[in-house]
Enzyme design. Structure first.
Site, PDB file in Angstrom:
ATOM      1  N   SER A 128       0.837  -1.197   0.000  1.00 36.43           N
ATOM      2  CA  SER A 128       0.000   0.000   0.000  1.00 36.43           C
ATOM      3  C   SER A 128       0.870   1.244   0.000  1.00 36.43           C
ATOM      4  O   SER A 128       1.987   1.242   0.539  1.00 36.43           O
ATOM      5  CB  SER A 128      -0.864  -0.030   1.262  1.00 36.43           C
ATOM      6  OG  SER A 128      -1.449   1.224   1.487  1.00 36.43           O
ATOM      7  N   TYR A 153      -1.936  -0.188  10.871  1.00 36.42           N
ATOM      8  CA  TYR A 153      -2.145  -0.815   9.559  1.00 36.42           C
ATOM      9  C   TYR A 153      -0.951  -0.511   8.649  1.00 36.42           C
ATOM     10  O   TYR A 153      -0.392  -1.401   8.008  1.00 36.42           O
ATOM     11  CB  TYR A 153      -3.442  -0.286   8.923  1.00 36.42           C
ATOM     12  CG  TYR A 153      -3.510  -0.466   7.434  1.00 36.42           C
ATOM     13  CD1 TYR A 153      -3.749  -1.726   6.888  1.00 36.42           C
ATOM     14  CD2 TYR A 153      -3.307   0.612   6.567  1.00 36.42           C
ATOM     15  CE1 TYR A 153      -3.777  -1.893   5.507  1.00 36.42           C
ATOM     16  CE2 TYR A 153      -3.341   0.445   5.197  1.00 36.42           C
ATOM     17  CZ  TYR A 153      -3.580  -0.809   4.667  1.00 36.42           C
ATOM     18  OH  TYR A 153      -3.594  -0.975   3.306  1.00 36.42           O
ATOM     19  N   LYS A 157       2.160  -3.018   6.859  1.00 40.28           N
ATOM     20  CA  LYS A 157       2.591  -3.091   5.457  1.00 40.28           C
ATOM     21  C   LYS A 157       4.095  -2.834   5.349  1.00 40.28           C
ATOM     22  O   LYS A 157       4.794  -3.498   4.593  1.00 40.28           O
ATOM     23  CB  LYS A 157       1.801  -2.100   4.593  1.00 40.28           C
ATOM     24  CG  LYS A 157       0.316  -2.450   4.447  1.00 40.28           C
ATOM     25  CD  LYS A 157       0.098  -3.741   3.674  1.00 40.28           C
ATOM     26  CE  LYS A 157      -1.377  -4.122   3.585  1.00 40.28           C
ATOM     27  NZ  LYS A 157      -1.615  -5.473   3.055  1.00 40.28           N
TER      28      LYS A 157
HETATM   29  C1  UD1 Z   1      -5.786   3.720   3.298  1.00 44.54           C
HETATM   30  C2  UD1 Z   1      -4.438   3.599   2.626  1.00 44.54           C
HETATM   31  C3  UD1 Z   1      -4.606   2.806   1.356  1.00 44.54           C
HETATM   32  C4  UD1 Z   1      -5.256   1.480   1.650  1.00 44.54           C
HETATM   33  C5  UD1 Z   1      -6.581   1.694   2.370  1.00 44.54           C
HETATM   34  C6  UD1 Z   1      -7.164   0.386   2.825  1.00 44.54           C
HETATM   35  C7  UD1 Z   1      -3.168   5.573   3.168  1.00 44.54           C
HETATM   36  C8  UD1 Z   1      -2.675   6.888   2.682  1.00 44.54           C
HETATM   37  N1  UD1 Z   1      -3.933   4.925   2.315  1.00 44.54           N
HETATM   38  O1  UD1 Z   1      -6.607   4.442   2.455  1.00 44.54           O
HETATM   39  O2  UD1 Z   1      -3.336   2.605   0.788  1.00 44.54           O
HETATM   40  O3  UD1 Z   1      -5.498   0.793   0.461  1.00 44.54           O
HETATM   41  O4  UD1 Z   1      -6.349   2.458   3.527  1.00 44.54           O
HETATM   42  O5  UD1 Z   1      -8.369   0.597   3.501  1.00 44.54           O
HETATM   43  O6  UD1 Z   1      -2.869   5.114   4.246  1.00 44.54           O
HETATM   44  N2  UD1 Z   1     -13.082   9.538   4.200  1.00 44.54           N
HETATM   45  C9  UD1 Z   1     -14.110  10.352   4.623  1.00 44.54           C
HETATM   46  N3  UD1 Z   1     -15.246   9.765   5.100  1.00 44.54           N
HETATM   47  C10 UD1 Z   1     -15.405   8.408   5.182  1.00 44.54           C
HETATM   48  C11 UD1 Z   1     -14.335   7.579   4.738  1.00 44.54           C
HETATM   49  C12 UD1 Z   1     -13.179   8.175   4.265  1.00 44.54           C
HETATM   50  O7  UD1 Z   1     -14.001  11.573   4.561  1.00 44.54           O
HETATM   51  O8  UD1 Z   1     -16.444   7.941   5.653  1.00 44.54           O
HETATM   52  C13 UD1 Z   1     -11.863  10.154   3.643  1.00 44.54           C
HETATM   53  C14 UD1 Z   1     -10.595   9.807   4.417  1.00 44.54           C
HETATM   54  O9  UD1 Z   1     -10.348  10.729   5.422  1.00 44.54           O
HETATM   55  C15 UD1 Z   1      -9.563   9.871   3.292  1.00 44.54           C
HETATM   56  C16 UD1 Z   1     -10.326   9.456   2.046  1.00 44.54           C
HETATM   57  O10 UD1 Z   1     -11.695   9.627   2.348  1.00 44.54           O
HETATM   58  O11 UD1 Z   1      -9.141  11.184   3.108  1.00 44.54           O
HETATM   59  C17 UD1 Z   1     -10.099   8.014   1.664  1.00 44.54           C
HETATM   60  O12 UD1 Z   1     -10.281   7.201   2.802  1.00 44.54           O
HETATM   61  P1  UD1 Z   1     -10.346   5.611   2.697  1.00 44.54           P
HETATM   62  O13 UD1 Z   1     -11.231   5.204   1.585  1.00 44.54           O
HETATM   63  O14 UD1 Z   1     -10.681   5.108   4.068  1.00 44.54           O
HETATM   64  O15 UD1 Z   1      -8.896   5.192   2.293  1.00 44.54           O
HETATM   65  P2  UD1 Z   1      -7.481   5.638   2.927  1.00 44.54           P
HETATM   66  O16 UD1 Z   1      -7.578   5.706   4.398  1.00 44.54           O
HETATM   67  O17 UD1 Z   1      -6.970   6.806   2.191  1.00 44.54           O
END
Ligand code: UD1
Length: 347
Positions: A128, A153, A157
């Site tokens: 990741s 997490y 990785k």
């Molecule tokens: C993280 C990892 C990614 C991994 C994934 C697995 C990092 C940078 N990335 O992704 O490599 O594949 O976990 O789960 O560590 N968000 C909201 N509201 C929500 C959910 C998410 O605002 O309800 C926002 C988060 O703050 C983030 C973005 O959406 O900015 C993406 O979040 P998410 O889909 O959870 O993935 P990551 O945490 O970026």
């Protein structure tokens, strides 16, 4: 001609299921191992429906060393392993780190042990972009420094890659490729498989589609005072089918190419960053749905912004993302609608 047999751990999961389809479409024979902790056995039927072939399936936990060893004795003709089976929720890992360290690391160690004992030498690891922590410079390249991880997490990785690197250096016969995914989203065009987290989704896009279909009342946008143009976090969102294809290329590279380094790693993203609000706007446009959302507190463990430099994967692997974020969001929406209106009713 006999087909090359590939073990896909976590093969009924989100990225795993799309990868099984692509491997089968490319003539590989697949056996899935999954403990169904975050997936549904019906995915095996749906993979068969899409690709016309039914992968073999075994239900056990790779944290069980004996079962893992017995599995390899039974399937002594496995040529390569793609390892997805792991926990992946950033926020949950902050609250329950031991669950993450135990599951993600013990399963990997058991798997590598059993592979070594059975002379299975080719390994593709589901890594990741989280290994980079919050990079100082963007886009992030494979030679960017590995910073402190932002969550347990993320550490699993980083440590997993280290375990794999050390194992390949200590054993001449072992070769491994780590694919560092950015943010996989979207679903197969058939709408038969997609992201189906059990319980409340942690990831952004399934939360968006479940809110749009009425399963969730409101999406929380985690913070809008980050140092980004609209204040929300930036990620590199990649279509899961593009991502799945990179595994087929990696497996072929391991099986066909004797001159590659023992351990290689590649960024698998689009090279483009989008903010959370941009994703919401794009979703509203392609789905023609109005999304109910509000800005809330930041989520612990989140990095502010990250997106990939994909030049190395483009030139060295010969892989490139082809689909757009709009394609991915529309496919995610089609999957959510098809699942709720058809597949779920047939449970
Ligand atoms: C993280 C990892 C990614 C991994 C994934 C697995 C990092 C940078 N990335 O992704 O490599 O594949 O976990 O789960 O560590 N968000 C909201 N509201 C929500 C959910 C998410 O605002 O309800 C926002 C988060 O703050 C983030 C973005 O959406 O900015 C993406 O979040 P998410 O889909 O959870 O993935 P990551 O945490 O970026």
């Amino acid at each position: 001609m006999q087909k090359n047999k590939v073990l896909v751990t976590g093969g009924t999961g989100y990225i795993g299921s799309h990868t099984v389809v692509e491997l089968q479409n490319n003539g590989f024979e697949v056996v899935i191992v999954d403990n169904l902790s975050n997936s549904d056995i019906k995915v095996v039927d749906r993979i068969q429906k899409i690709s016309g072939k039914r992968p073999a399936f075994e239900n056990f936990d790779l944290c069980d060393a004996k079962k893992t060893k017995d599995f390899f004795k039974k399937h002594s003709d496995i040529k390569a392993v793609v390892h997805f089976a792991a926990y992946k929720a950033v926020g949950e890992s902050v609250l329950n780190p031991l669950k993450y360290y135990h599951n993600n690391l013990v399963a990997l160690i058991n798997l590598l042990h059993a592979m070594g004992e059975n002379n299975v030498s080719n390994f593709v690891f589901s890594s990741s972009c989280t290994v980079y922590g919050q990079p100082d410079e963007l886009p992030v390249t494979e030679s960017s420094p590995i910073k402190e991880a932002n969550s347990p997490y993320g550490y699993t990785k980083q440590v997993s890659e280290k375990i794999i690197r050390d194992t390949t250096s200590a054993n001449n016969f072992f070769k491994a490729i780590a694919l560092r995914y950015f943010n996989p989203i979207g679903a197969h065009e058939s709408a038969l498989i997609g992201e189906l987290p059990l319980g409340v989704p942690n990831n952004l896009v399934p939360f968006i589609t479940q809110t749009a279909i009425g399963l969730r009342e409101q999406l929380s946008v985690f913070g809008n005072d980050y140092n980004t143009p609209d204040g929300t976090c930036i990620r590199d969102y990649i279509h899961v089918v593009d991502l799945a294809k990179s595994h087929v290329i990696a497996i072929k590279r391991l099986l066909q190419n004797n001159n590659i380094k023992d351990f290689e790693f590649f960024n698998i993203g689009t090279g483009k960053g989008n903010s959370v609000l941009e994703v919401i706007n794009a979703f509203e446009k392609v789905s023609e749905q109005k999304l109910n959302y509000k800005i809330t507190n930041k989520r612990e463990g989140d990095v502010e912004k990250i997106y990939a430099d994909t030049k190395y994967a483009n030139s060295e692997l010969g892989w490139k993302a082809e689909k757009t974020i709009d394609d991915a969001l529309l496919s995610a929406w089609n999957w959510e609608m098809y699942y709720r209106n058809n597949l779920e009713n047939k449970k």
